[in-house]
Design a protein around this motif. Sequence first.
Motif, PDB file in Angstrom:
ATOM      1  N   PHE A   9     -14.115   9.338   1.809  1.00 34.77           N
ATOM      2  CA  PHE A   9     -13.426   8.073   2.028  1.00 34.77           C
ATOM      3  C   PHE A   9     -13.539   7.101   0.878  1.00 34.77           C
ATOM      4  CE2 PHE A   9     -13.951   9.721   6.317  1.00 34.77           C
ATOM      5  CZ  PHE A   9     -12.620   9.691   6.694  1.00 34.77           C
TER       6      PHE A   9
ATOM      7  N   SER B 208      -4.998   7.660   5.119  1.00 29.33           N
ATOM      8  CA  SER B 208      -6.278   7.073   5.526  1.00 29.33           C
ATOM      9  C   SER B 208      -6.288   6.816   7.021  1.00 29.33           C
ATOM     10  CB  SER B 208      -6.576   5.771   4.781  1.00 29.33           C
ATOM     11  OG  SER B 208      -5.593   5.473   3.869  1.00 29.33           O
TER      12      SER B 208
ATOM     13  N   MET C 134      -8.175   4.765  -4.032  1.00 27.01           N
ATOM     14  CA  MET C 134      -6.790   5.052  -4.349  1.00 27.01           C
ATOM     15  C   MET C 134      -5.832   4.117  -3.608  1.00 27.01           C
ATOM     16  SD  MET C 134      -6.960   7.251  -6.632  1.00 27.01           S
ATOM     17  CE  MET C 134      -5.234   7.604  -6.804  1.00 27.01           C
ATOM     18  N   VAL C 135      -6.184   3.784  -2.365  1.00 27.65           N
ATOM     19  CA  VAL C 135      -5.346   2.839  -1.625  1.00 27.65           C
ATOM     20  C   VAL C 135      -5.266   1.517  -2.376  1.00 27.65           C
ATOM     21  CG1 VAL C 135      -5.269   1.387   0.437  1.00 27.65           C
ATOM     22  CG2 VAL C 135      -5.626   3.835   0.662  1.00 27.65           C
TER      23      VAL C 135
ATOM     24  N   ILE D  47       0.872  -1.183   0.000  1.00 37.05           N
ATOM     25  CA  ILE D  47       0.000   0.000   0.000  1.00 37.05           C
ATOM     26  C   ILE D  47       0.907   1.231   0.000  1.00 37.05           C
ATOM     27  CG2 ILE D  47      -1.823   1.227   1.205  1.00 37.05           C
ATOM     28  CD1 ILE D  47      -2.556  -1.375   2.520  1.00 37.05           C
ATOM     29  N   PRO D  48       0.744   2.136  -0.938  1.00 37.55           N
ATOM     30  CA  PRO D  48       1.611   3.317  -0.967  1.00 37.55           C
ATOM     31  C   PRO D  48       1.596   4.024   0.375  1.00 37.55           C
ATOM     32  CG  PRO D  48       0.247   3.240  -2.922  1.00 37.55           C
ATOM     33  CD  PRO D  48      -0.228   2.139  -2.032  1.00 37.55           C
TER      34      PRO D  48
ATOM     35  N   LEU E 147      -0.627   7.094   1.206  1.00 37.95           N
ATOM     36  CA  LEU E 147      -2.060   6.811   1.215  1.00 37.95           C
ATOM     37  C   LEU E 147      -2.469   6.079   2.471  1.00 37.95           C
ATOM     38  CD1 LEU E 147      -2.649   5.888  -2.504  1.00 37.95           C
ATOM     39  CD2 LEU E 147      -3.346   7.916  -1.279  1.00 37.95           C
ATOM     40  N   LEU E 148      -1.634   5.103   2.866  1.00 38.61           N
ATOM     41  CA  LEU E 148      -1.965   4.354   4.071  1.00 38.61           C
ATOM     42  C   LEU E 148      -1.953   5.285   5.278  1.00 38.61           C
ATOM     43  CD1 LEU E 148      -2.603   1.658   5.283  1.00 38.61           C
ATOM     44  CD2 LEU E 148      -0.184   1.182   5.473  1.00 38.61           C
TER      45      LEU E 148
ATOM     46  N   VAL F 183     -10.528   7.837  -1.255  1.00 38.44           N
ATOM     47  CA  VAL F 183      -9.279   7.432  -0.613  1.00 38.44           C
ATOM     48  C   VAL F 183      -9.140   5.910  -0.657  1.00 38.44           C
ATOM     49  CG1 VAL F 183      -7.951   7.457   1.521  1.00 38.44           C
ATOM     50  CG2 VAL F 183      -9.270   9.461   0.861  1.00 38.44           C
TER      51      VAL F 183
END
Lengths: 486, 325, 673
Positions: free
Chosen positions: B290, A298, B296-297, A290-291, A294-295, B293
């Motif tokens: 969300f 989130s 994209m994840v 997971i980049p 981004l992780l 997001v």
Amino acid sequence: MPFKPVILWTDALIFLLVAAIAALAWTVRRDEHLRAPWAKVARSRSGMCALVVLTAFVVTGLLDSLHYRPRLEGTGGAVNYGAEVRSAFDALADGLRTRTERTYSAPLATHAFSRESIERAHGTQAREYPRLRHGGAHLEDPHGERWPDVGRKTLAGAGLALALWTVLAMLLAALLAMRHREGIDGALSDLVHGCTEVPWRAMLLTAGALLAVAGPVWVLAGSYHVLGTDKVGQDILYQTLKSIRTGLVIGTLTTLVMLPFAVILGLMAGYFRGWIDDLVQYVYTTLSSIPGVLLIASAVLLTQVWMDNRPELFETVSERADVRLLFLCLILGITGWTGLCRLLRGEALKLREADYVQAARAFGVRDARILTRHLLPNVMHIVLIAAVMDFSGLVLAEAVLSYIGVGVDPSMISFGTMINNARLELAREPMVWWSLAAAFLFMFVLVLAANLFSDAVRDAFDPRMRSSWALPAALRPAQRLRAGSA
Amino acid sequence: MLAYIVRRILYAVPILVGVNLITFALFFFVNTPDDIARMQLGQRRVTPEAIEKWKAERGYDRPMLFNPEARGVQKLTDTLFFRKSVSLFWFDFGRAEDGRSISHEIRLRMGPSLAIALPMFLVGLGCYVTFALGLAFFRGTSLDFTGVVLCVAAMSISGLFYIIGGQYLVSKLWNLVPISGYGDGVQAWRFVILPALIGVVGGIGASTRLYRTIFLEEMSKDYVRTARAKGLSERRVLFGHVLRNGMIPILTGVVVAIPALFIGSLVLESFFGIPGLGSYTIDAINAQDFAIVRAMVFLGAVLYIVGLLLTDISYTLADPRIRME
Amino acid sequence: MSGLDTLLQVRELRTVIESPLGAVRAVDSVSFDIRAGETFALVGESGCGKSLTALSLLRLLPDAARIDAGQVLLDGEDVLSLPEWRMREVRGARMAIVFQEPGTSLNPVLTVADQLIEVLQRHGAANGDPLGHARALLEQVGIPDAQRRLHEYPFQLSGGMKQRVMIAMALAAAPALLVADEPTTALDVTIQSQVLELLRRLQLERGMALLLITHDLAVVSEMAQQVAVMYAGQIVELAPRARFFSAPAHPYSQRLFAALPGGGEGRGRPLATIPGSVPALAQPFRGCRFAERCDRVRDVCRVRVPELIDVGDATRVRCHLYAPGQVPAAQPPTDAAAASVPADAPAGAARDEALLEVQGLRVHFPIRRGLFKRVVGHVRAVDEIDLRIASHRTLALVGESGCGKSTVGRGILQLLRPDGGRVLFQGEDLAAMPTGQLRTRRRHIQIIFQDPYASLNPRMRVRDLIAEGIDALEVVAEQTQCDPRIDAILAQVGLDAGMKWRYPHEFSGGQRQRIAIARALAVDPRLIVCDEPTSALDVSVQAQILNLLKELQSRLGLAYLFITHNIAVVEYLAHDVAVMYLGRIVERGRVEDVLGGPAHPYTQALLSAVPTLDPARRTQIIRLQGELPSPVNPPAGCHFHPRCPAASERCRIEYPQARTLPDGQVVHCHLYP
């Protein structure tokens, strides 16, 4: 008591870390084998100069970690404490904190940065640059007196710095003289000629340079805003100094969180192999696929929602901001342990075949003992190098994350929030450059010092490390962050 | 070779399942849809009815993992997990807060992202390798020393500084290219050149130093001594022997990033107003959308795994030792 | 030009290495001449500066080293004063070099042809058809199927083959001088004999001079015409071969010979050792560099630096024992340092009672492939072997690298759990024992490893290293007894009790090996598995360790399983010997029987390939065809048949069962009924 001490979560962890480092230093001192590489660090000139600078930062950060709530001058017998959590640093820099202006002012200015409508005594209105409330308020005629006053104060500060520096140099000479059992003039001459094993002369010069900046700033800060003020009139110098703690916390606590995962899982995977290895490899491949940004984004966003929905958990704003900072460290740590874990697993795979591990197994030494006595000490240098090398990357990452909006709490002063707040200021006419410049400059000095120091540590602990380090470096969290976002 | 690739793709399946589970846990267990609804609606106007309505509009009104009210297979499929998470596998990303299709948006925005990231990647790689080879060639001299010092200094500067400083200098002060925005077709280069350049400059310190280390490591190996013993010039040794071996770790290290170029870079795109996936993500983060997001994840993970696959393949192409096995 | 013209003159060469402790004079005032077409051997132990001398000649020194002074005249031209671009025309064309490690000396990503043609083109020797030329070169160095090999990568070649390619590269531009820096040290003995033979042949054919750098006196004896011995950066003796081997002049040379096992006098005599260690080279010397370790040292040796003087017979010696022009009397080396080592243990007493009996031991490593890591095959590292060791005795397990001999040791110790067979120690099967019960038996069998630098945890003090086994196996009842025991054991292996507070890195290789032995002894083992314990050590240190092992055996009644590839050591130390080939034992028996009259064709070939000091003892080398096959897919029938000169149809089909010869030798071969 005039105040009530407050121990925030990150404070507790920071002091735990300080205690751990002190304990480590104590064992290293006693153990000649561990001392040798540190002695090599101590001989590195760039590393030790960087250490002087880092020490200045760390002292600021530690002062800023002693928190308390001041007692309110309440009526009646009840003892009340303010809702605002302050730190020892705030107490020292109380003037900086309280002397706020209405809005922007340039460094060392006496007048506000933009015109305001001012009502004259006879009821007419005029647009002019008003005098600042605090910056240069002691001057009768700002236009004529300001620069001579600044010059005088700078000189006074420089004198103060020189006096301090002389005392420091003398103390050092006395200490060296005591240790080497020689006369103080002999020690002084060694110092001056730079023929000591530890590069004391270079370190003293670095300390001198620091003092030469800090002394005048200290004196000037009493009556001016040395680095100007921001949009809401808060002193920029105060903000940059407060940012240091945030950077240090992120840079160190993240590693502290990450290390147990990486060390325990990495060593176990490499040593036991089999299903444990498969499982650990699966977990870190999944996590690292997971980049990173981004992780982290989130996780931070969701934590934020979680905290927003539970306002009752936090007594003060600072506590809330602090818990969010801690969560950020946790998240960075949990998403960032995979690189080190992979590296340690590879090392453990090699070490388990080492003859001395085989010899231990031939004695029937138990696995737990082999792991702690044979494997762990022989990978500690990798762990150490990883910790110091990650520090600077994490400080830089904080700025980026706060800019994206998934960093520290907006109420917490940090390099990232400073940059984020000031991002549009360059586009103003006339331009407001000082808060960006101050944030970038302090961050640059901190990160450069950390980089130089970590280079010295790496060279001392494993010059051959450069190679084995090369590839996994691209996978480590800080690097991934930078690669993914900048 | 084909069997190898198929095998690698099969390896990726459990990893994607893991990513899927992690995202589901992160997005649906840390905060339940009710929490999200409360957050989206604002704390004040929250009534149970408003929450239910919000959830129903977006399809969040189903049980998490198991739907006892449904029949047959639908007991499993008519759930949040199946609808929101499993569906990611066929790239059904659902709709954003504003009701637009995320998949459509992603397709639209890949182009601009790539327009920045690809030149940045290629020019960057070329520059870093050239500089690193140069430093390795002059190793031990003051040129090398200066280069390394500059690298460390460059590494210590925040990426944000390059962006803000570059934008100020090139666009505002010198007026060479527009400050931000994006145009299609031939005009695109005027918008692309500055962010790409800044991206290259931002990575120069760390990458050059890393590659220099790789080349120096390579130069200390025995076969380099053999090459010198043949009477080859230092230039031939460097280009004929060291470069080829050093490029193996470098190439395989960067190949993993190629698929991720589609995602673009978050900060650069948002600073320069490039309508790519990076700024899409940032906007989503700021709007706390969300669904985007999450999409994209998952997309990022898929691209990373494709990157790993490409890495394996490039390894076999670059290194005969692996190709022949 | 006649073959006796001087080709290379080295004059007062000095090479220094920059180190934190100051400049180390690794090569100091070295002078010698090499004539066209002759083989000149430079001999010495590790760290004596012989490799640096070679690299200095070609100016290929590592970054930290530089040539400080001296001349290197090639055909009268000083190559040290040439500009770098002219030097490049010398390298490869007039002087070429072959390095020790063929595995790392070839570029891994270029094909053999690429690397060969590169030299041809560089020195204009390509003559129109570079590929054909390259193939011809490969054929010259005896690579079969040269056409195919041209397009292969180094990793596809075996070690011996890679060294041949290295030699072909060195020869490509027909140099007048070939420098061979330990060209066979990394190779097995049968491959070594092939490569040495190749070098000899090429030298004869081309009239090329050869500077051979080696630590192995036996290789020198087989190859050289001129010998120079280096010690601590200097040449201490320079002599024609015959003169050198019949009567070495310098005390150091004499001690080197005396320290060699298998020198002919046999096993009763303890080996001579050289006390102390090589002095640090960063210091200025006032006297002879060998004085501190010399058994014939005189006062003058400590105050005056000896010169390299001509003592007649074309011999030059750096020693105060000699006066210029005086022909030295061949003095027998005195054995002052050799303590009395008791004679062998009574042979018959323990012979019947087996301490350890291995029956049908099998260790296979699975090869996993595919999605679910299916087992697609096995590396048959050890395949059905039988062994028997009695207490007080030494069984040597001999074989070339990759034959599985180290795996046998680990299988016996249960460090690798065997896949089959029994390991009976005093009648109990260790292989079938659960881990908990096994732990209590661990103290009876211990192990010593090859590399003393890798076998001691660098982060532990000597005391903790030795105490580890005592603690884990609860050898002493109370902690207070632990330290006295450690002191006693250190004394037993010849170390000072005060050394126990130090870390391994402070010790020399020989001392480290003593610590490793002490660690094994600490738990009172009955059997010690010695896995090549002296292969990483210099001859003089090897002698110390062999003496110690022998002494311990007679004092404590230990049994050894001695795993080695060094036949001379076997001859000196072992009572019984077992020869392994590709995971199986092909022959076993008493040492004098097997070494004196080898029965198996492989043993015969192996023994014939061992270089000897004494040309009279040299026999016809039996050349083996091909290379060692992979243990994944061993040949059907007798594993050795594809390479065996005496193979018959039966050998291809059926694995030969054990046959006992009249004198007790056991051999697996169809030649014997």
